[in-house]
Scaffold this motif. Sequence first.
Motif, PDB file in Angstrom:
ATOM      1  N   ILE A 184       0.819  -1.214   0.000  1.00 35.58           N
ATOM      2  CA  ILE A 184       0.000   0.000   0.000  1.00 35.58           C
ATOM      3  C   ILE A 184       0.853   1.263   0.000  1.00 35.58           C
ATOM      4  CG2 ILE A 184      -1.768   1.310   1.242  1.00 35.58           C
ATOM      5  CD1 ILE A 184      -2.808  -1.350   2.343  1.00 35.58           C
ATOM      6  N   TYR A 185       1.867   1.302   0.860  1.00 35.14           N
ATOM      7  CA  TYR A 185       2.639   2.536   1.028  1.00 35.14           C
ATOM      8  C   TYR A 185       4.055   2.457   0.470  1.00 35.14           C
ATOM      9  CZ  TYR A 185      -1.272   3.630   4.059  1.00 35.14           C
ATOM     10  OH  TYR A 185      -2.532   3.849   4.541  1.00 35.14           O
ATOM     11  N   GLY A 186       4.509   1.269   0.101  1.00 36.01           N
ATOM     12  CA  GLY A 186       5.824   1.131  -0.492  1.00 36.01           C
ATOM     13  C   GLY A 186       6.942   1.403   0.493  1.00 36.01           C
ATOM     14  N   GLU A 187       7.998   2.007  -0.012  1.00 35.09           N
ATOM     15  CA  GLU A 187       9.179   2.295   0.799  1.00 35.09           C
ATOM     16  C   GLU A 187       9.553   3.770   0.695  1.00 35.09           C
ATOM     17  OE1 GLU A 187      11.891  -1.565   0.786  1.00 35.09           O
ATOM     18  OE2 GLU A 187      11.436  -0.896  -1.259  1.00 35.09           O
ATOM     19  N   PRO A 188       8.766   4.647   1.325  1.00 37.35           N
ATOM     20  CA  PRO A 188       9.100   6.083   1.277  1.00 37.35           C
ATOM     21  C   PRO A 188      10.431   6.353   1.974  1.00 37.35           C
ATOM     22  CG  PRO A 188       7.380   5.646   2.899  1.00 37.35           C
ATOM     23  CD  PRO A 188       7.577   4.376   2.143  1.00 37.35           C
ATOM     24  N   LYS A 189      11.131   7.392   1.533  1.00 40.56           N
ATOM     25  CA  LYS A 189      12.446   7.709   2.086  1.00 40.56           C
ATOM     26  C   LYS A 189      12.350   8.257   3.514  1.00 40.56           C
ATOM     27  CE  LYS A 189      14.306   8.696  -2.500  1.00 40.56           C
ATOM     28  NZ  LYS A 189      14.877   9.727  -3.395  1.00 40.56           N
ATOM     29  N   SER A 190      11.189   8.820   3.846  1.00 39.15           N
ATOM     30  CA  SER A 190      10.979   9.354   5.193  1.00 39.15           C
ATOM     31  C   SER A 190       9.495   9.334   5.485  1.00 39.15           C
ATOM     32  CB  SER A 190      11.517  10.783   5.313  1.00 39.15           C
ATOM     33  OG  SER A 190      10.746  11.674   4.508  1.00 39.15           O
ATOM     34  N   ILE A 194       6.458  10.198   0.033  1.00 40.31           N
ATOM     35  CA  ILE A 194       5.516   9.258  -0.579  1.00 40.31           C
ATOM     36  C   ILE A 194       6.275   8.431  -1.615  1.00 40.31           C
ATOM     37  CG2 ILE A 194       3.481   9.038  -2.068  1.00 40.31           C
ATOM     38  CD1 ILE A 194       2.371  11.546  -0.819  1.00 40.31           C
ATOM     39  N   ASP A 195       6.105   7.123  -1.566  1.00 39.42           N
ATOM     40  CA  ASP A 195       6.715   6.256  -2.563  1.00 39.42           C
ATOM     41  C   ASP A 195       5.829   6.266  -3.808  1.00 39.42           C
ATOM     42  OD1 ASP A 195       7.715   4.268  -4.160  1.00 39.42           O
ATOM     43  OD2 ASP A 195       7.927   2.790  -2.553  1.00 39.42           O
ATOM     44  N   PRO A 196       6.290   6.827  -4.931  1.00 37.63           N
ATOM     45  CA  PRO A 196       5.444   6.915  -6.127  1.00 37.63           C
ATOM     46  C   PRO A 196       5.130   5.565  -6.746  1.00 37.63           C
ATOM     47  CG  PRO A 196       7.691   7.554  -6.646  1.00 37.63           C
ATOM     48  CD  PRO A 196       7.633   7.398  -5.154  1.00 37.63           C
ATOM     49  N   ASN A 197       5.860   4.519  -6.355  1.00 39.11           N
ATOM     50  CA  ASN A 197       5.610   3.185  -6.894  1.00 39.11           C
ATOM     51  C   ASN A 197       4.521   2.436  -6.140  1.00 39.11           C
ATOM     52  OD1 ASN A 197       7.730   3.478  -8.755  1.00 39.11           O
ATOM     53  ND2 ASN A 197       9.215   2.869  -7.218  1.00 39.11           N
ATOM     54  N   SER A 198       4.096   2.945  -4.997  1.00 38.20           N
ATOM     55  CA  SER A 198       3.110   2.260  -4.166  1.00 38.20           C
ATOM     56  C   SER A 198       1.695   2.558  -4.653  1.00 38.20           C
ATOM     57  CB  SER A 198       3.249   2.724  -2.715  1.00 38.20           C
ATOM     58  OG  SER A 198       2.937   4.108  -2.609  1.00 38.20           O
ATOM     59  N   ILE A 199       0.730   1.821  -4.119  1.00 37.06           N
ATOM     60  CA  ILE A 199      -0.674   2.092  -4.438  1.00 37.06           C
ATOM     61  C   ILE A 199      -1.028   3.516  -4.021  1.00 37.06           C
ATOM     62  CG2 ILE A 199      -3.064   1.469  -3.893  1.00 37.06           C
ATOM     63  CD1 ILE A 199      -2.060  -1.423  -3.467  1.00 37.06           C
ATOM     64  N   TYR A 200      -0.637   3.884  -2.809  1.00 37.54           N
ATOM     65  CA  TYR A 200      -0.940   5.221  -2.288  1.00 37.54           C
ATOM     66  C   TYR A 200      -0.269   6.299  -3.130  1.00 37.54           C
ATOM     67  CZ  TYR A 200      -1.148   9.159   0.981  1.00 37.54           C
ATOM     68  OH  TYR A 200      -1.365  10.380   1.545  1.00 37.54           O
ATOM     69  N   GLY A 201       1.018   6.101  -3.421  1.00 37.64           N
ATOM     70  CA  GLY A 201       1.758   7.098  -4.181  1.00 37.64           C
ATOM     71  C   GLY A 201       1.233   7.262  -5.594  1.00 37.64           C
TER      72      GLY A 201
END
Length: 275
Positions: A184-190, A194-201
């Motif tokens: 859902i949220y991927g691997e954001p840097k902080s 927002i991780d643009p590759n995630s569902i949320y991003g």
Amino acid sequence: MGDRQSRFFEGTYTSNDNKKYKVKISLNYTRLLALALSLVLVRGGLSKLSNMQNALMLDNASISASFETESKKLIEQIIANKKNIFEEEVLQTYAVKDGDTLESISLNHGCSVQRLNELNGVPAGTALSGGSTITVESKREKSPLDKSIALLESYFYDYMFNSPAAELAKNPESKGSSLYKLLIYGEPKSDADIDPNSIYGTYVGFYLKFHELDNPTDEAKTAYVDSLMMLARDAEHKLNIGSKNSIVYSFESYADFMKRGTTEAVRVQVIGQTI
């Protein structure tokens, strides 16, 4: 946005006969493509699981069933708070007639006295002069495209990102949280990223790009709907894979619930019997 490196999660799977097996889950995925899960079991001649959900270390009989129950509760709350999701507010000019008051205008136009005051700066109880004009707010049904946009945005913002799966992803102490957080949220840097590759991003990217348009054309609206529909199907596939019950409801199911105003099952009359 290219391919991501594989991610591995390891754990112990306890079968129904209380035997323990080591489980390794390999995840490989690309943007807006179906999630591919490959399972490797390390024990004797056992090479696969009868149910992929076991590999995700979730109990189909209790966890996913509980998710479905909690999802229904959430959707019922959304329905209660979004009764006018298929309507839009329109500002109009009204010619005041002799004897009109804010209260009578409010009743005739479905616009609260408080809102009339906000729009016109006229306190309740103020005498209105016939022939003058005031601004009133009324509601009208949205166009089919605008209804689709409202439903899709609600599906992601109100439902998916507050669903039991999303809540699990936000709780690092919960079993399975790492998997749902990655999906859902991927691997954001902080925490603020927002991780643009995630569902949320991906959703946020589509949302911001569309809402930057001042007066979107029907073509732009259609492209936005198509993008969100593709993301909805991709997200549903990723989050529900291997589950007997719905970890998240499909967009089609959510739209049906919102249109009917309930998550109750449809009752069908067949030869004098209700099923």
